[in-house]
Design a protein around this motif. Structure first.
Motif, PDB file in Angstrom:
ATOM      1  N   PRO A  97       3.279  -0.419  -4.063  1.00 44.89           N
ATOM      2  CA  PRO A  97       2.764  -0.076  -5.393  1.00 44.89           C
ATOM      3  C   PRO A  97       3.264   1.309  -5.789  1.00 44.89           C
ATOM      4  O   PRO A  97       3.846   2.035  -4.984  1.00 44.89           O
ATOM      5  N   MET A 112       0.833  -1.195   0.000  1.00 43.70           N
ATOM      6  CA  MET A 112       0.000   0.000   0.000  1.00 43.70           C
ATOM      7  C   MET A 112       0.868   1.244   0.000  1.00 43.70           C
ATOM      8  O   MET A 112       2.008   1.212   0.448  1.00 43.70           O
ATOM      9  N   CYS A 165      -3.743   3.958  -1.347  1.00 37.82           N
ATOM     10  CA  CYS A 165      -3.861   3.036  -2.485  1.00 37.82           C
ATOM     11  C   CYS A 165      -3.382   1.651  -2.083  1.00 37.82           C
ATOM     12  O   CYS A 165      -2.382   1.511  -1.383  1.00 37.82           O
ATOM     13  N   ARG A 166      -4.102   0.646  -2.536  1.00 38.67           N
ATOM     14  CA  ARG A 166      -3.763  -0.762  -2.287  1.00 38.67           C
ATOM     15  C   ARG A 166      -3.333  -1.381  -3.604  1.00 38.67           C
ATOM     16  O   ARG A 166      -4.015  -1.255  -4.618  1.00 38.67           O
ATOM     17  N   GLY A 167      -2.197  -2.064  -3.599  1.00 40.43           N
ATOM     18  CA  GLY A 167      -1.726  -2.751  -4.801  1.00 40.43           C
ATOM     19  C   GLY A 167      -2.693  -3.840  -5.222  1.00 40.43           C
ATOM     20  O   GLY A 167      -3.315  -4.500  -4.374  1.00 40.43           O
ATOM     21  N   ASN A 168      -2.849  -4.035  -6.518  1.00 43.26           N
ATOM     22  CA  ASN A 168      -3.782  -5.046  -7.035  1.00 43.26           C
ATOM     23  C   ASN A 168      -3.219  -6.458  -6.982  1.00 43.26           C
ATOM     24  O   ASN A 168      -3.947  -7.419  -7.188  1.00 43.26           O
ATOM     25  N   SER A 177      -2.740  -0.189  -8.872  1.00 44.99           N
ATOM     26  CA  SER A 177      -3.274  -0.032  -7.520  1.00 44.99           C
ATOM     27  C   SER A 177      -4.629   0.666  -7.594  1.00 44.99           C
ATOM     28  O   SER A 177      -4.997   1.227  -8.624  1.00 44.99           O
ATOM     29  N   CYS A 185      -4.965   6.870  -7.633  1.00 43.41           N
ATOM     30  CA  CYS A 185      -3.962   5.800  -7.523  1.00 43.41           C
ATOM     31  C   CYS A 185      -3.368   5.533  -8.899  1.00 43.41           C
ATOM     32  O   CYS A 185      -4.068   5.610  -9.911  1.00 43.41           O
TER      33      CYS A 185
END
Length: 184
Positions: free
Chosen positions: A163, A134, A153-156, A181, A177
């Protein structure tokens, strides 16, 4: 032996003949039940574990990710408070004095920028490959008011690196983002 009035011979009924046959069948059924139970029980337990274990592990990963989001949110708010007091963003996690420790599932870091009065980035890098990385940012717009824009933001994908850092559309005052992300 009994004789009936017609003189026919009738053998006596043996009271133990019927239970002996039943007890042999009963013992066979018990042995089969125990034997099948010993085979079926581990299979059933294995199937239940195969179904429940991924769900349990997924919940544990989500709990760790939620902890990272909470810490990044606290870091964002800490940066805003630091900015109000000093006119620039804090250069390190220690300067924020939030009690967030980089140990366990994530390592937290403040990414200093060349101009600490415009933007600061923070990252939560996982120490294990089963959870998402993140990043977050606090942007200050060029106006006279204290009007910070924050984003997490959270990485996919699951990775042990953060990310890409968030960006700002300054014309519209919207943070977003980067590719790979999304907001949680």
């Amino acid at each position: 032996m009994t004789n009936n009035p017609q003189g026919d011979f009738t053998p006596p009924e043996s009271p133990s003949a019927t239970p002996a046959n039943n007890s042999g069948k009963t013992a066979l059924f018990i042995a089969l039940g125990v034997g099948c139970g010993c085979l079926v029980l581990p299979i059933v337990v294995g199937i239940l574990a195969a179904i429940a274990l991924p769900s349990f592990l997924n919940q544990a990963s989500r709990a760790r990710e939620t902890e990272a989001m909470t810490n990044l949110g606290a870091m964002n708010r800490g940066q805003q408070a630091y900015y109000l007091e000093y006119g620039e963003f804090a250069p390190s996690l220690e300067a924020l004095d939030l009690g967030i420790i980089s140990e366990g599932s994530y390592t937290y870091e403040v990414v200093p920028q060349s101009d600490p009065t415009v933007v600061v980035y923070m990252t939560a890098t996982p120490t294990e490959a089963e959870i998402a990385a993140m990043s977050s940012a606090v942007f200050m717009l060029d106006d006279s008011e204290f009007n910070p824009i924050t984003i997490i933001c959270r990485g996919n994908t699951f990775a042990t690196m953060p990310p890409a850092l968030p960006s700002l559309d300054a014309a519209n005052g919207v943070a977003y983002c980067s590719e790979g992300s999304a907001t949680p």
